[in-house]
Design an enzyme around this catalytic site. Sequence first.
Site, short mmCIF file in Angstrom:
data_model
loop_
_atom_site.label_atom_id
_atom_site.label_comp_id
_atom_site.label_asym_id
_atom_site.label_seq_id
_atom_site.Cartn_x
_atom_site.Cartn_y
_atom_site.Cartn_z
N ASP A 334 0.84 -1.19 0.00
CA ASP A 334 0.00 0.00 0.00
C ASP A 334 0.88 1.25 0.00
OD1 ASP A 334 -2.66 1.33 0.45
OD2 ASP A 334 -1.66 1.95 2.29
N GLU A 371 1.83 -0.49 -5.02
CA GLU A 371 0.88 0.57 -5.37
C GLU A 371 1.76 1.81 -5.57
OE1 GLU A 371 -3.31 2.43 -3.79
OE2 GLU A 371 -1.70 2.19 -2.33
#
Length: 696
Positions: A334, A371
Amino acid sequence: MVPPEAAASSRPALLTSTLDDLGVRLGPDGGTLRVWSAHADTMQLVIFDDVDLDWAVETLPMTPTGGGVFEASTPLLRPGARYAIRVGGPHGPGNTFNPASLLIEPYSRGLVSGGFGDWRSVVIDGSFDWGGVGKPRIPMDRTVIYEGHVKGLTKRHPLVPPALHGTYAGLAHPAMIEHLLSLGVTSVELLPVHAFATEPRLLQLGLSNYWGYNSVNFFTPHAPYATAASRAEGPEAVLREFKGMVKLLHEAGLEVILDVVYNHTAEEGIGGPRTSLRGIDNRSYYRQTDDGVYIDETGCGNAVNTATDAAARLVLDSLRYWANDVQVDGFRFDLAVTLGRDATHSFTPDHPLLRAIRDDDALSDVKLIAEPWDIGMGGWQTGSFGEGWHEWNDRYRDRVRNFWLSDVDYARRASTAPVGIGGFATRLAGSSNTFSDERGPLASVNFVTAHDGFTLRDLVSYDVKHNFGNGEQNRDGAETNRSYNHGAEGKTDDPGILATRRKAMRNLMGTLLLSAGVPMITAGDEMGRTQRGNNNAYCHDSPLTWLSWDLAPWQHDLLAHTRRLLALRRENPALRPVRFARLGERIPSASVMEWFDENGATMSSERWTNPSHRTLQYLATSTPEHEELNRILLIVHGNESPVDVTLPALEDEGEYVELWSSADEAPSDESPRFSPGDTVALSGTSMRLFRDEPGG
């Protein structure tokens, strides 16, 4: 599994220091706890009663041993022991020491909640019988990722026993495994399963953090996802249930990928909860200015400062634990740009942590997915992570949505689409304008939807977000969705609109699963799940976000289409090249792609860019590494008016066998054959897939 001594011998420089063996190490006479803090003056180990978690049975001073490490040993540090630490240190900018605070030890393998809302670390033995079951190790070109939420996947599954609903064990139930295998995915990517907490702001609104992007600890599985029986037995049983889930999924040939949140923690901004890192060494663990003001590149109040060896090592040790002790197969990072920011807070793909993750032998068999953005300066870095990394491709997402949705909306109002088909074709063929030749198309994790944003069904049903239930007056969530409601906002009974929406879903799913790269399906999209227009449902732990398994006939049809597309992807290596295709070139190191217009002629420059020409034929031949020569023809038509398409010539005497069409409500079992030069009809905005069978 890599033996610890073998892994240590090949560690990057980041790992070889006094930071070895942090956390609890068990021995025949109890255990030793080692905790790092560069700025602390004092540290204490507090052991609690096994039942009364507010009753301290022993408090021990921890001795500094050099390099910022404090250490204590005691026979009371045994499996099941509850403990915490207290840390004292100087005052001044960036220091937030409070020796009265009871803190989570960062390397804790288990957690329980104390009586006054504090957390207690728990000593875990961690032994588990894997029974010889190993990792599936699925090649990237065959990987299909299924992104889902542990609880949401099975909370309402009718064939999963109620006691297992929403749990790790429920995900490994035969009914759920059967769905995953029959669908044809290979790798389950789970939204965060590290122990996490709900933000006080959400609690005041009567909501909860459902997605879990609010980590309390990087080593402990989130206990509420375990069965009631495991929770009652304690953290050791919770971990066993998690490992049991991994083992059963591996036995079925399915990989487990974890969505990991190392970029920030649940301690939020200064003044937020003080649970662990802030109390241990705030100046070292969080990014901040010289006067102690946090530099928040995550939008969550803090950013973990991986420019320091201790923070970077904490992340790396956590990854090694999950990859080896827990046997997970990969990680989706993330806001991965935050992890690659240096001491000046600038992103560099050569960051020591990113290199260490890629080069560490203990992580050599795991998938690494970034990401590639955060909200800081220079935070958008799609394509920048280098060899060994795969990346969520937001450029793919945006171009595919535009082509099938917002461009069509524009054309209805302006009589022609805003752009031609060239950009869409680049994404279809693997995004060579984003990823280098060395990385190839498999660096791209293609997606049309994800947990964050509209579901596939909502993408074709809503023009704008509907997030009023989130308690922020509809201010949260993305404003630009590239969606199109096709003539009515949300629910409608209009059969024409419904039919057009369903075809749009088939076009989007078809593009995703027929593109070069690694596809990622969001759980429930294969069945047309809706969140009623909420594009930021992170705070809803309810039927709004749980998968419904009660399907209407059209949903069964969409599920059948998805299964058919995934079977075709497996069977046709031309759809999953390991290197970028070369236009018309027949060289050993590449597959071949050829592009034709609706007349069967080679695409001209004018046709690539002219918005009125949105039809192409994509003829792709498999990468030479594949054992058998395979060639497919994909026809894409991006206008709402029908078109007749002339099939292109072939070098051999082959025929085109039709495999799939997005125009069909249900996938057809027929495989009609066509000769080069034949004409086939495409209805508005649709796709057809053929395979070349030589010498037919």
